[in-house]
Design a protein around this motif. Structure first.
Motif, PDB file in Angstrom:
ATOM      1  N   SER A  55       0.936  -1.249   0.019  1.00  0.00           N
ATOM      2  CA  SER A  55       0.059  -0.063  -0.017  1.00  0.00           C
ATOM      3  C   SER A  55       1.061   1.289  -0.039  1.00  0.00           C
ATOM      4  O   SER A  55       2.135   1.222  -0.044  1.00  0.00           O
ATOM      5  CB  SER A  55      -0.971  -0.037   1.204  1.00  0.00           C
ATOM      6  OG  SER A  55       0.050   0.418   2.585  1.00  0.00           O
ATOM      7  N   ALA A  56       0.151   2.448  -0.253  1.00  0.00           N
ATOM      8  CA  ALA A  56       1.091   3.775  -0.017  1.00  0.00           C
ATOM      9  C   ALA A  56       1.603   3.937   1.411  1.00  0.00           C
ATOM     10  O   ALA A  56       2.715   4.222   1.518  1.00  0.00           O
ATOM     11  CB  ALA A  56      -0.081   4.834  -0.498  1.00  0.00           C
ATOM     12  N   ALA A  57       1.006   3.354   2.138  1.00  0.00           N
ATOM     13  CA  ALA A  57       1.488   3.567   3.714  1.00  0.00           C
ATOM     14  C   ALA A  57       2.639   2.718   3.789  1.00  0.00           C
ATOM     15  O   ALA A  57       3.914   2.891   4.407  1.00  0.00           O
ATOM     16  CB  ALA A  57       0.566   3.091   4.771  1.00  0.00           C
ATOM     17  N   LEU A  62       8.932   2.138   3.729  1.00  0.00           N
ATOM     18  CA  LEU A  62      10.050   1.451   3.052  1.00  0.00           C
ATOM     19  C   LEU A  62      10.763   2.811   2.674  1.00  0.00           C
ATOM     20  O   LEU A  62      12.077   2.825   2.512  1.00  0.00           O
ATOM     21  CB  LEU A  62       9.605   0.666   1.923  1.00  0.00           C
ATOM     22  CG  LEU A  62       9.190  -0.767   2.144  1.00  0.00           C
ATOM     23  CD1 LEU A  62       8.235  -1.472   1.226  1.00  0.00           C
ATOM     24  CD2 LEU A  62      10.365  -1.396   3.026  1.00  0.00           C
ATOM     25  N   GLU A  63      10.186   3.987   2.243  1.00  0.00           N
ATOM     26  CA  GLU A  63      11.000   5.045   1.941  1.00  0.00           C
ATOM     27  C   GLU A  63      11.667   5.700   3.038  1.00  0.00           C
ATOM     28  O   GLU A  63      13.000   6.050   3.120  1.00  0.00           O
ATOM     29  CB  GLU A  63       9.835   6.289   1.498  1.00  0.00           C
ATOM     30  CG  GLU A  63       9.546   5.910   0.137  1.00  0.00           C
ATOM     31  CD  GLU A  63       8.526   6.924  -0.506  1.00  0.00           C
ATOM     32  OE1 GLU A  63       7.886   7.558   0.218  1.00  0.00           O
ATOM     33  OE2 GLU A  63       8.285   6.987  -1.675  1.00  0.00           O
ATOM     34  N   GLY A 106      -1.218   1.350  -4.718  1.00  0.00           N
ATOM     35  CA  GLY A 106       0.060   0.972  -3.877  1.00  0.00           C
ATOM     36  C   GLY A 106       0.907   0.272  -5.351  1.00  0.00           C
ATOM     37  O   GLY A 106       0.468   0.438  -6.281  1.00  0.00           O
ATOM     38  N   HIS A 107       1.471  -0.990  -4.836  1.00  0.00           N
ATOM     39  CA  HIS A 107       2.407  -1.577  -5.948  1.00  0.00           C
ATOM     40  C   HIS A 107       2.387  -2.854  -5.569  1.00  0.00           C
ATOM     41  O   HIS A 107       2.739  -3.345  -4.534  1.00  0.00           O
ATOM     42  CB  HIS A 107       3.980  -0.897  -6.016  1.00  0.00           C
ATOM     43  CG  HIS A 107       4.014   0.440  -6.478  1.00  0.00           C
ATOM     44  ND1 HIS A 107       3.865   1.490  -5.454  1.00  0.00           N
ATOM     45  CD2 HIS A 107       4.132   1.043  -7.646  1.00  0.00           C
ATOM     46  CE1 HIS A 107       3.719   2.558  -6.379  1.00  0.00           C
ATOM     47  NE2 HIS A 107       4.208   2.386  -7.725  1.00  0.00           N
ATOM     48  N   ILE A 108       2.305  -3.712  -6.612  1.00  0.00           N
ATOM     49  CA  ILE A 108       2.467  -5.386  -6.732  1.00  0.00           C
ATOM     50  C   ILE A 108       4.030  -5.464  -6.788  1.00  0.00           C
ATOM     51  O   ILE A 108       4.438  -4.818  -7.816  1.00  0.00           O
ATOM     52  CB  ILE A 108       1.830  -5.922  -7.878  1.00  0.00           C
ATOM     53  CG1 ILE A 108       0.212  -5.712  -7.619  1.00  0.00           C
ATOM     54  CG2 ILE A 108       2.134  -7.620  -7.240  1.00  0.00           C
ATOM     55  CD1 ILE A 108      -0.477  -6.275  -6.278  1.00  0.00           C
TER      56      ILE A 108
END
Length: 157
Positions: A55-57, A62-63, A106-108
């Protein structure tokens, strides 16, 4: 060998925890039974079937720990919608980026890509002591705290 914090398992959760706590003034050891080697990666490598929907969260976490550049620099795929249903087909829910006025939900990401991004950040940190190929044999409480014994007989506490 002493440490303020010993994390057993350098998977996604253990590695992220170690990175998140690296500025807290703690002596951190991260042990794992595996080799903790970053795998060579090429965009032509076949996709791995084990993936996570981040997800964006999760991306923000991770950032903050410095792993996202290593992840995004390998291979990610954004998603804008997600539909989830139960095993019997009686319930479902749909999420949409449009409904929350976002470009993506988000991203897969292949789990291997997440793990390698985390390992890159761990190795770059310089403040986390990585112990690869270190299998936990025994954990016991002592009068001074906890003692961990590894399979090779090494004691941590």
């Amino acid at each position: 060998m002493h440490a303020d914090l010993i994390i057993v398992g350098a998977g996604m959760v253990g590695s992220t925890l170690a990175l998140a706590l690296q500025g807290a003034g703690l002596s951190i050891k991260l042990i794992d039974a595996g080799p903790l080697d970053v795998q060579p990666f090429a965009l032509t490598d076949p996709f791995e079937p084990r993936v996570s929907a981040l997800s964006a969260a999760s991306q923000r976490i991770l950032e903050r720990v410095g792993a996202w550049p290593g992840i995004a620099g390998r291979r990610i795929s954004p998603y804008t919608d997600m539909q989830v249903w139960d095993g019997s087909g009686t319930g479902q829910i749909h999420f949409s980026a449009a409904s929350v006025h976002a470009e993506v939900l988000g991203h897969i990401v292949e789990n291997r890509v997440v793990q390698d991004g985390l390992l890159d950040a761990l190795k770059a940190s310089g403040s986390i002591d990585l112990l690869p190929n270190a299998r936990l044999e025994r954990l016991q409480q002592t009068e001074h705290g906890w003692s961990l014994t590894l399979a090779d007989g090494q004691q941590l506490g």
